[in-house]
Scaffold this motif. Structure first.
Motif, PDB file in Angstrom:
ATOM      1  N   LEU A   1      41.560  29.731  44.475  1.00 40.85           N
ATOM      2  CA  LEU A   1      40.236  29.611  45.076  1.00 40.85           C
ATOM      3  C   LEU A   1      40.256  28.679  46.283  1.00 40.85           C
ATOM      4  O   LEU A   1      39.317  28.636  47.068  1.00 40.85           O
ATOM      5  CB  LEU A   1      39.235  29.068  44.046  1.00 40.85           C
ATOM      6  CG  LEU A   1      38.796  30.032  42.947  1.00 40.85           C
ATOM      7  CD1 LEU A   1      38.057  29.280  41.848  1.00 40.85           C
ATOM      8  CD2 LEU A   1      37.917  31.132  43.504  1.00 40.85           C
TER       9      LEU A   1
ATOM     10  N   ASP B   1      50.325  39.136  44.041  1.00 36.88           N
ATOM     11  CA  ASP B   1      50.890  38.241  43.031  1.00 36.88           C
ATOM     12  C   ASP B   1      52.063  37.503  43.660  1.00 36.88           C
ATOM     13  O   ASP B   1      52.861  38.101  44.401  1.00 36.88           O
ATOM     14  CB  ASP B   1      51.400  39.042  41.820  1.00 36.88           C
ATOM     15  CG  ASP B   1      50.261  39.417  40.892  1.00 36.88           C
ATOM     16  OD1 ASP B   1      49.237  38.704  40.906  1.00 36.88           O
ATOM     17  OD2 ASP B   1      50.383  40.423  40.180  1.00 36.88           O
TER      18      ASP B   1
ATOM     19  N   THR C   1      44.255  28.659  39.151  1.00 36.77           N
ATOM     20  CA  THR C   1      43.002  29.264  39.609  1.00 36.77           C
ATOM     21  C   THR C   1      42.391  28.452  40.751  1.00 36.77           C
ATOM     22  O   THR C   1      41.928  29.005  41.754  1.00 36.77           O
ATOM     23  CB  THR C   1      42.001  29.359  38.441  1.00 36.77           C
ATOM     24  OG1 THR C   1      42.630  30.019  37.352  1.00 36.77           O
ATOM     25  CG2 THR C   1      40.759  30.131  38.840  1.00 36.77           C
TER      26      THR C   1
ATOM     27  N   TYR D   1      46.459  47.925  38.644  1.00 31.71           N
ATOM     28  CA  TYR D   1      46.968  47.398  39.917  1.00 31.71           C
ATOM     29  C   TYR D   1      48.395  47.884  40.120  1.00 31.71           C
ATOM     30  O   TYR D   1      49.330  47.402  39.476  1.00 31.71           O
ATOM     31  CB  TYR D   1      46.886  45.875  39.907  1.00 31.71           C
ATOM     32  CG  TYR D   1      45.498  45.397  39.599  1.00 31.71           C
ATOM     33  CD1 TYR D   1      44.478  45.510  40.540  1.00 31.71           C
ATOM     34  CD2 TYR D   1      45.183  44.891  38.347  1.00 31.71           C
ATOM     35  CE1 TYR D   1      43.192  45.123  40.245  1.00 31.71           C
ATOM     36  CE2 TYR D   1      43.897  44.499  38.043  1.00 31.71           C
ATOM     37  CZ  TYR D   1      42.907  44.616  38.991  1.00 31.71           C
ATOM     38  OH  TYR D   1      41.623  44.236  38.697  1.00 31.71           O
TER      39      TYR D   1
ATOM     40  N   CYS E   1      45.868  46.727  50.490  1.00 30.94           N
ATOM     41  CA  CYS E   1      46.237  45.809  49.406  1.00 30.94           C
ATOM     42  C   CYS E   1      44.976  45.220  48.765  1.00 30.94           C
ATOM     43  O   CYS E   1      44.079  44.745  49.449  1.00 30.94           O
ATOM     44  CB  CYS E   1      47.111  44.686  49.960  1.00 30.94           C
ATOM     45  SG  CYS E   1      47.367  43.358  48.780  1.00 30.94           S
ATOM     46  N   ASP E   2      44.939  45.277  47.438  1.00 29.67           N
ATOM     47  CA  ASP E   2      43.803  44.717  46.722  1.00 29.67           C
ATOM     48  C   ASP E   2      44.141  43.420  46.011  1.00 29.67           C
ATOM     49  O   ASP E   2      43.253  42.700  45.574  1.00 29.67           O
ATOM     50  CB  ASP E   2      43.283  45.721  45.687  1.00 29.67           C
ATOM     51  CG  ASP E   2      42.560  46.882  46.350  1.00 29.67           C
ATOM     52  OD1 ASP E   2      41.696  46.619  47.203  1.00 29.67           O
ATOM     53  OD2 ASP E   2      42.887  48.040  46.041  1.00 29.67           O
ATOM     54  N   MET E   3      45.407  43.174  45.829  1.00 33.95           N
ATOM     55  CA  MET E   3      45.785  41.977  45.073  1.00 33.95           C
ATOM     56  C   MET E   3      47.197  41.559  45.461  1.00 33.95           C
ATOM     57  O   MET E   3      48.050  42.409  45.722  1.00 33.95           O
ATOM     58  CB  MET E   3      45.740  42.284  43.576  1.00 33.95           C
ATOM     59  CG  MET E   3      46.107  41.108  42.704  1.00 33.95           C
ATOM     60  SD  MET E   3      46.418  41.601  41.017  1.00 33.95           S
ATOM     61  CE  MET E   3      44.776  41.960  40.478  1.00 33.95           C
TER      62      MET E   3
ATOM     63  N   SER F   1      31.773  31.441  51.157  1.00 34.97           N
ATOM     64  CA  SER F   1      31.983  32.869  51.328  1.00 34.97           C
ATOM     65  C   SER F   1      30.801  33.645  50.757  1.00 34.97           C
ATOM     66  O   SER F   1      30.829  34.126  49.657  1.00 34.97           O
ATOM     67  CB  SER F   1      33.254  33.280  50.610  1.00 34.97           C
ATOM     68  OG  SER F   1      33.211  32.808  49.284  1.00 34.97           O
ATOM     69  N   TYR F   2      29.776  33.682  51.510  1.00 42.21           N
ATOM     70  CA  TYR F   2      28.596  34.393  51.071  1.00 42.21           C
ATOM     71  C   TYR F   2      28.252  35.461  52.103  1.00 42.21           C
ATOM     72  O   TYR F   2      28.634  35.372  53.246  1.00 42.21           O
ATOM     73  CB  TYR F   2      27.400  33.438  50.954  1.00 42.21           C
ATOM     74  CG  TYR F   2      27.640  32.307  50.018  1.00 42.21           C
ATOM     75  CD1 TYR F   2      27.408  32.464  48.662  1.00 42.21           C
ATOM     76  CD2 TYR F   2      28.109  31.096  50.476  1.00 42.21           C
ATOM     77  CE1 TYR F   2      27.618  31.424  47.783  1.00 42.21           C
ATOM     78  CE2 TYR F   2      28.328  30.050  49.610  1.00 42.21           C
ATOM     79  CZ  TYR F   2      28.077  30.213  48.263  1.00 42.21           C
ATOM     80  OH  TYR F   2      28.294  29.185  47.403  1.00 42.21           O
ATOM     81  N   SER F   3      27.528  36.464  51.651  1.00 39.08           N
ATOM     82  CA  SER F   3      27.084  37.476  52.597  1.00 39.08           C
ATOM     83  C   SER F   3      25.587  37.348  52.792  1.00 39.08           C
ATOM     84  O   SER F   3      24.869  36.947  51.884  1.00 39.08           O
ATOM     85  CB  SER F   3      27.421  38.856  52.068  1.00 39.08           C
ATOM     86  OG  SER F   3      26.816  39.038  50.812  1.00 39.08           O
TER      87      SER F   3
ATOM     88  N   GLU G   1      27.754  32.719  23.436  1.00 40.66           N
ATOM     89  CA  GLU G   1      28.170  32.672  24.834  1.00 40.66           C
ATOM     90  C   GLU G   1      28.261  31.224  25.310  1.00 40.66           C
ATOM     91  O   GLU G   1      29.176  30.845  26.029  1.00 40.66           O
ATOM     92  CB  GLU G   1      27.187  33.461  25.718  1.00 40.66           C
ATOM     93  CG  GLU G   1      27.311  34.962  25.604  1.00 40.66           C
ATOM     94  CD  GLU G   1      26.760  35.519  24.296  1.00 40.66           C
ATOM     95  OE1 GLU G   1      26.067  34.756  23.585  1.00 40.66           O
ATOM     96  OE2 GLU G   1      27.024  36.691  23.987  1.00 40.66           O
TER      97      GLU G   1
ATOM     98  N   VAL H   1      32.990  52.656  36.959  1.00 43.72           N
ATOM     99  CA  VAL H   1      34.387  52.238  36.823  1.00 43.72           C
ATOM    100  C   VAL H   1      34.621  51.770  35.390  1.00 43.72           C
ATOM    101  O   VAL H   1      33.903  50.916  34.877  1.00 43.72           O
ATOM    102  CB  VAL H   1      34.697  51.080  37.796  1.00 43.72           C
ATOM    103  CG1 VAL H   1      36.108  50.567  37.578  1.00 43.72           C
ATOM    104  CG2 VAL H   1      34.517  51.546  39.229  1.00 43.72           C
TER     105      VAL H   1
ATOM    106  N   ASP I   1      38.075  51.426  34.254  1.00 46.92           N
ATOM    107  CA  ASP I   1      39.372  50.759  34.176  1.00 46.92           C
ATOM    108  C   ASP I   1      39.938  50.555  35.581  1.00 46.92           C
ATOM    109  O   ASP I   1      39.621  51.303  36.502  1.00 46.92           O
ATOM    110  CB  ASP I   1      40.342  51.597  33.341  1.00 46.92           C
ATOM    111  CG  ASP I   1      41.538  50.752  32.894  1.00 46.92           C
ATOM    112  OD1 ASP I   1      41.445  49.519  32.984  1.00 46.92           O
ATOM    113  OD2 ASP I   1      42.553  51.337  32.491  1.00 46.92           O
ATOM    114  N   VAL I   2      40.727  49.533  35.719  1.00 44.01           N
ATOM    115  CA  VAL I   2      41.391  49.257  36.998  1.00 44.01           C
ATOM    116  C   VAL I   2      42.865  48.996  36.712  1.00 44.01           C
ATOM    117  O   VAL I   2      43.198  48.201  35.837  1.00 44.01           O
ATOM    118  CB  VAL I   2      40.809  47.993  37.682  1.00 44.01           C
ATOM    119  CG1 VAL I   2      41.383  47.833  39.080  1.00 44.01           C
ATOM    120  CG2 VAL I   2      39.299  48.047  37.735  1.00 44.01           C
TER     121      VAL I   2
ATOM    122  N   ALA J   1      44.568  48.640  43.919  1.00 40.03           N
ATOM    123  CA  ALA J   1      43.766  48.849  42.714  1.00 40.03           C
ATOM    124  C   ALA J   1      43.446  50.330  42.564  1.00 40.03           C
ATOM    125  O   ALA J   1      42.821  50.918  43.443  1.00 40.03           O
ATOM    126  CB  ALA J   1      42.484  48.037  42.807  1.00 40.03           C
TER     127      ALA J   1
END
Lengths: 186, 395
Positions: free
Chosen positions: B25, B149, B21, B180, B145-147, B39-41, B3, B175, B177-178, B165
């Motif tokens: 971000l 492009d 990327t 889109y 909408c989840d994504m 962006s934290y909760s 790893e 879960v 598999d996903v 998704a």
């Protein structure tokens, strides 16, 4: 200042190169280091190491994209520091950190140590793998494992729920492992 | 090991992949930075003892300093809903720049200065939020909408594909598999695409002449910042000057003597900033209005395993967010507090929980914090000895 000019300053051994690099990319590198180290002071140390790393590695290197050159160096240094810290927390002897020479060998095109060669092979395989992924899947994977962004942040930036991000990451990890096994690198 | 090798090998990821990327971000574009992610909760609530005792007024060598005593961690504790600790459930974030709270017993003059800076920052922060570039309608995600492009069409326009998704679960509900699925497709012009990028990267273009922490990105923002600073009678941090000595094991940049001389000149009006000289410096940086940071070692080991202290001086008269340098502590509830008086009579509040160690003092014109680093921890005597290395009377 344009990247080309900052690199030129590095090549001319002009110390203002560092302040220009810091002004332009300091926050970017700091974000990467903070994501990995979760400690502001450590992150700042790491970014400072990056500047001097750049100072020492130019010449010979002449990066076209200074952002990624510095970002990669920051990430490498942060992972090293994290590794050493974790090892100490476990109570064991700290492993020998990857040396700066390894980093510059790795960053340059020259062949380096056996470890460097091994990493280069794996790097080429990973790039091939990444190139075959759908763009969003690749970005999520890199967001998490290159930029070390928190899942919550990835979730927000990509518009997914956190569980979706996690399941996506799991799937990509499994695919990468299978791919590396097929390539004899795992 | 595998790893780790994968993580290290990924360092050679193609620049084009990193670029896309980083853009997504919002970290970088065209080589410019964007502010760190926030962006934290919120995950935890924290309890803190609300013990306050009368502040102690010290008069020594012409220096006026106020000890916060058991006001303790509140002076440093950052209270924001959008940041949650990662080190432990009881973790918290602390500022080592401007004070986050002021004891009620604090001198009205100092309190007024801090309040003034806080109000000014709030005004600047509100202006920045109100003046972020707006997003083009074509990029606004439809419900569900989840994504998204974005693909170049090759004719100067862009296909904007919104996806939903669709999850596949196994028998246990996990879960597995996903997929889109495209739900809507639009076309954006080059101008709309640029505006979207501009929005995404808002805050990323550093305007020259200001500390990047202000997030000044345009001439208009610079003008507004100057206006707010003038309105509240505050200074701005502009050009950052830095010196470095120790960079881990591989090089030295400035000599110890060179940095010490500069510190004495900038931070101590030509007097000696240190009563006991450090063994070395990691860095020293300063702004012309009086903000400075000194990271110094107290051990011959000047690696991460050595002992070092990060001292930050933040003038009340400077416009500051108080978030310029943020640290994360492991256990806020376990933080114990005591006060320590230096030989020059300055009384600092010291906070420690075994893993994290800080000290701070409200001086007459600035707030000084010290963050101590030693992987094995430090005893109170060791912390006190480091504090005593500094002559606070000359700041």
């Amino acid at each position: 200042l344009e990247d080309r000019k900052i690199v030129e300053l590095f090549w001319r051994r002009n110390e203002t190169a560092i302040s220009h690099a810091a002004a332009k990319y300091g926050a970017y590198c700091n974000t990467i280091a903070r994501n990995i180290l979760h400690n502001a002071c450590d992150a700042e140390e790491c970014v400072n190491d990056t500047y001097i790393g750049a100072w020492n590695s130019m010449p010979d290197n002449k990066p076209e994209r200074l952002s990624h050159y510095l970002g990669k160096m920051t990430r490498w240094l942060a992972l090293n520091r994290l590794d050493a810290k974790r090892s100490r927390k476990r109570g064991g002897d700290a492993p020998e950190p990857l040396s700066y020479d390894e980093l510059t060998d790795y960053a340059s095109a020259d062949a380096g140590t056996e470890k460097t060669v091994e990493l280069k092979e794996m790097c080429a395989a990973i790039n091939h793998f990444l190139g075959k992924l759908p763009a969003t899947e690749r970005q999520i994977f890199l967001a998490r494992y290159w930029f070390a962004a928190p899942v919550a942040e990835i979730s927000e930036k990509f518009g997914f729920t956190q569980s979706k991000v996690k399941s996506q990451l799991m799937r990509t990890r499994n695919r990468l492992r299978r791919y590396l096994e097929e390539e004899g690198l795992c | 090991m595998l790893e780790k090798n994968i993580l290290l090998a990924m360092n050679g990821a193609d620049d084009a992949f990193l670029e896309e990327t980083a853009r997504k971000l919002g970290y970088i574009s065209g080589g410019r930075k964007i502010k760190a992610p926030a962006s934290y909760s919120r995950r935890t609530s924290r309890r803190f003892a609300a013990m306050l005792i009368a502040a102690c007024l010290l008069l020594s060598l012409g220096l006026v300093a106020y000890a916060a005593d058991l006001f303790g961690i509140r002076a440093l504790l950052i209270k924001r809903d959008d940041m949650s600790p990662t080190r432990s459930e009881n973790g918290a974030f602390v500022s080592i720049t401007q004070p986050q709270e002021v004891p009620e017993e604090m001198s009205t003059e100092i309190k007024a200065k801090i309040d003034n800076s806080t109000k000014a920052w709030a005004e600047w922060d509100a202006w920045r939020k109100d003046n972020r570039p707006s997003r083009p309608e074509v990029f606004l995600e439809p419900e569900g909408c989840d994504m998204t492009d974005i693909i170049e069409n090759g004719d100067g326009t862009y296909a904007v594909i919104f996806r939903d998704a669709v999850l596949t679960h196994d028998d246990s509900g996990e879960v597995v598999d996903v997929e889109y699925v495209e739900m809507e497709r639009r076309t954006a012009t080059a101008e709309e695409y640029e505006r979207e990028m501009e929005h995404m990267l808002a805050g990323s273009q550093s305007y020259p002449g200001y500390d990047f922490n202000y997030d000044v990105t345009t001439a208009e923002a610079a003008e507004k910042l100057e206006e707010i600073a003038a309105k509240y009678g505050l200074e701005l941090r502009r050009e950052r000057n830095a010196m470095y000595q120790n960079f881990g094991s591989f090089t030295q940049f400035n000599s110890l003597e060179e940095i010490t001389a500069k510190i004495n000149e900038v931070c101590a009006g030509g007097k000696s900033f240190f009563r006991t000289e450090p063994t070395g410096y990691d860095k020293f940086y300063y702004f012309n209005e009086g903000t400075f940071a000194v990271s110094f070692f107290t051990t011959d080991d000047m690696t991460n395993e050595g002992t070092y202290c990060y001292l930050y001086n933040s003038p009340y008269g400077t416009l500051s967010s108080g978030f310029e340098i943020v640290g994360e502590i492991e256990d806020a509830d376990a933080m114990s507090t005591y006060t320590h008086a230096t030989p020059d009579g300055t009384e600092l509040t010291v906070l420690h929980n075994g893993a994290d160690m800080f000290a701070y003092v409200y001086l007459e014109n600035s707030f000084v914090t010290m963050s101590f680093h030693q992987l094995k921890g430090l005893s109170a005597d060791e912390i006190n000895a480091i504090i005593d290395m500094v002559d606070f009377g000359v700041i």
